[in-house]
Design a protein around this motif. Sequence first.
Motif, PDB file in Angstrom:
ATOM      1  N   LYS A  40      10.765  23.530  25.269  1.00 52.66           N
ATOM      2  CA  LYS A  40      12.379  22.738  26.440  1.00 52.66           C
ATOM      3  C   LYS A  40      12.328  23.959  27.858  1.00 52.66           C
ATOM      4  N   LYS A  41      11.175  24.854  27.453  1.00 52.03           N
ATOM      5  CA  LYS A  41      11.182  25.973  28.291  1.00 52.03           C
ATOM      6  C   LYS A  41      10.588  25.134  29.984  1.00 52.03           C
ATOM      7  N   SER A  42       9.961  24.069  29.303  1.00 52.28           N
ATOM      8  CA  SER A  42       9.742  23.850  30.769  1.00 52.28           C
ATOM      9  C   SER A  42       9.551  22.221  31.890  1.00 52.28           C
ATOM     10  N   LEU A  43      11.643  22.395  30.988  1.00 51.35           N
ATOM     11  CA  LEU A  43      11.697  21.069  31.431  1.00 51.35           C
ATOM     12  C   LEU A  43      12.926  21.546  32.896  1.00 51.35           C
ATOM     13  N   TYR A  44      13.337  20.958  33.298  1.00 57.96           N
ATOM     14  CA  TYR A  44      14.127  21.472  34.974  1.00 57.96           C
ATOM     15  C   TYR A  44      15.220  21.459  34.471  1.00 57.96           C
ATOM     16  N   HIS A  45      15.563  20.926  33.623  1.00 60.83           N
ATOM     17  CA  HIS A  45      17.052  20.938  33.022  1.00 60.83           C
ATOM     18  C   HIS A  45      16.578  21.307  31.514  1.00 60.83           C
ATOM     19  N   ASP A  46      18.601  22.554  30.976  1.00 55.54           N
ATOM     20  CA  ASP A  46      18.344  22.966  29.718  1.00 55.54           C
ATOM     21  C   ASP A  46      19.085  22.816  29.381  1.00 55.54           C
ATOM     22  N   LYS A  47      19.095  21.386  28.713  1.00 56.09           N
ATOM     23  CA  LYS A  47      19.950  20.490  28.048  1.00 56.09           C
ATOM     24  C   LYS A  47      19.485  20.184  26.538  1.00 56.09           C
ATOM     25  N   LEU A  48      18.410  20.439  25.847  1.00 58.48           N
ATOM     26  CA  LEU A  48      17.611  20.078  24.634  1.00 58.48           C
ATOM     27  C   LEU A  48      18.762  20.926  23.816  1.00 58.48           C
ATOM     28  N   PRO A  49      19.134  20.557  22.568  1.00 59.20           N
ATOM     29  CA  PRO A  49      19.104  21.964  21.802  1.00 59.20           C
ATOM     30  C   PRO A  49      18.300  22.915  20.511  1.00 59.20           C
ATOM     31  N   GLY A  50      18.392  23.777  20.674  1.00 60.20           N
ATOM     32  CA  GLY A  50      18.250  24.927  20.268  1.00 60.20           C
ATOM     33  C   GLY A  50      17.139  25.110  19.293  1.00 60.20           C
ATOM     34  N   ILE A  51      17.202  24.378  18.345  1.00 60.06           N
ATOM     35  CA  ILE A  51      15.960  23.351  16.997  1.00 60.06           C
ATOM     36  C   ILE A  51      16.532  21.998  16.730  1.00 60.06           C
ATOM     37  N   SER A  52      15.194  21.777  17.179  1.00 60.60           N
ATOM     38  CA  SER A  52      14.775  20.545  16.958  1.00 60.60           C
ATOM     39  C   SER A  52      14.341  19.895  15.352  1.00 60.60           C
ATOM     40  N   GLY A  53      14.548  20.706  14.793  1.00 54.67           N
ATOM     41  CA  GLY A  53      14.027  20.115  13.369  1.00 54.67           C
ATOM     42  C   GLY A  53      12.051  20.039  13.797  1.00 54.67           C
ATOM     43  N   GLU A  54      12.326  19.433  11.231  1.00 57.62           N
ATOM     44  CA  GLU A  54      10.486  19.146  11.802  1.00 57.62           C
ATOM     45  C   GLU A  54      10.044  17.995  12.735  1.00 57.62           C
ATOM     46  N   LEU A  55       8.500  18.709  13.259  1.00 55.79           N
ATOM     47  CA  LEU A  55       7.475  17.371  14.427  1.00 55.79           C
ATOM     48  C   LEU A  55       7.530  16.584  12.877  1.00 55.79           C
ATOM     49  N   ILE A  56       7.952  15.168  13.462  1.00 54.54           N
ATOM     50  CA  ILE A  56       6.966  13.987  12.694  1.00 54.54           C
ATOM     51  C   ILE A  56       6.018  14.010  13.007  1.00 54.54           C
ATOM     52  N   GLY A  57       6.164  12.763  13.954  1.00 55.44           N
ATOM     53  CA  GLY A  57       5.040  12.693  15.173  1.00 55.44           C
ATOM     54  C   GLY A  57       5.193  12.769  16.722  1.00 55.44           C
ATOM     55  N   ILE A  58       3.728  12.649  16.964  1.00 59.30           N
ATOM     56  CA  ILE A  58       3.779  12.415  18.436  1.00 59.30           C
ATOM     57  C   ILE A  58       3.182  10.944  19.091  1.00 59.30           C
ATOM     58  N   ARG A  59       3.405   9.886  19.784  1.00 60.87           N
ATOM     59  CA  ARG A  59       2.803   8.498  19.925  1.00 60.87           C
ATOM     60  C   ARG A  59       2.426   8.695  21.259  1.00 60.87           C
ATOM     61  N   PRO A  77       5.580   4.466  27.994  1.00 60.89           N
ATOM     62  CA  PRO A  77       6.684   5.895  27.756  1.00 60.89           C
ATOM     63  C   PRO A  77       4.765   6.944  28.144  1.00 60.89           C
ATOM     64  N   ASP A  78       4.811   7.419  28.607  1.00 60.52           N
ATOM     65  CA  ASP A  78       2.696   8.419  28.436  1.00 60.52           C
ATOM     66  C   ASP A  78       2.942   9.241  26.832  1.00 60.52           C
ATOM     67  N   VAL A  79       4.566   9.458  26.464  1.00 62.40           N
ATOM     68  CA  VAL A  79       4.778  10.427  25.621  1.00 62.40           C
ATOM     69  C   VAL A  79       5.811  10.190  24.777  1.00 62.40           C
ATOM     70  N   PHE A  80       5.835  10.269  23.300  1.00 65.94           N
ATOM     71  CA  PHE A  80       7.317  10.033  22.836  1.00 65.94           C
ATOM     72  C   PHE A  80       6.704  10.448  21.013  1.00 65.94           C
ATOM     73  N   VAL A  81       7.598  11.815  21.369  1.00 69.53           N
ATOM     74  CA  VAL A  81       7.918  12.791  20.548  1.00 69.53           C
ATOM     75  C   VAL A  81       8.777  12.892  19.729  1.00 69.53           C
ATOM     76  N   GLU A  82       8.763  13.027  18.471  1.00 69.54           N
ATOM     77  CA  GLU A  82       9.924  12.283  17.749  1.00 69.54           C
ATOM     78  C   GLU A  82       9.563  13.801  16.586  1.00 69.54           C
ATOM     79  N   PHE A  83      11.285  14.471  16.439  1.00 67.13           N
ATOM     80  CA  PHE A  83      11.780  15.371  15.750  1.00 67.13           C
ATOM     81  C   PHE A  83      12.506  15.109  14.695  1.00 67.13           C
TER      82      PHE A  83
END
Length: 95
Positions: A40-59, A77-83
Amino acid sequence: MISFFTKSKGHLKICEDSLTASVFDLLKYLPTEIFWKILKKSLYHDKLPGISGELIGIRFWEKWSSDGTSNLRYVEPDVFVEFSGFWICNKKLYG
């Protein structure tokens, strides 16, 4: 880094793909809350919610249909992150 080699992306060298794999292959071992705060802090715009839920996977480097895009053959896509709360797709992470 293992994902970089298991997806047959190339040989060990400094490049975008090896950097992506190195970073996310290590981040996935952190507690989800810490991983989420870093992401969340690495993104230019802070538009993500405060809570993501559990990490399901990274592809990495999946090939998706190009329907509805300007791509002719596929979208990779380089990376797909699923919560559990939602998913994040970042076609180009570094630039």
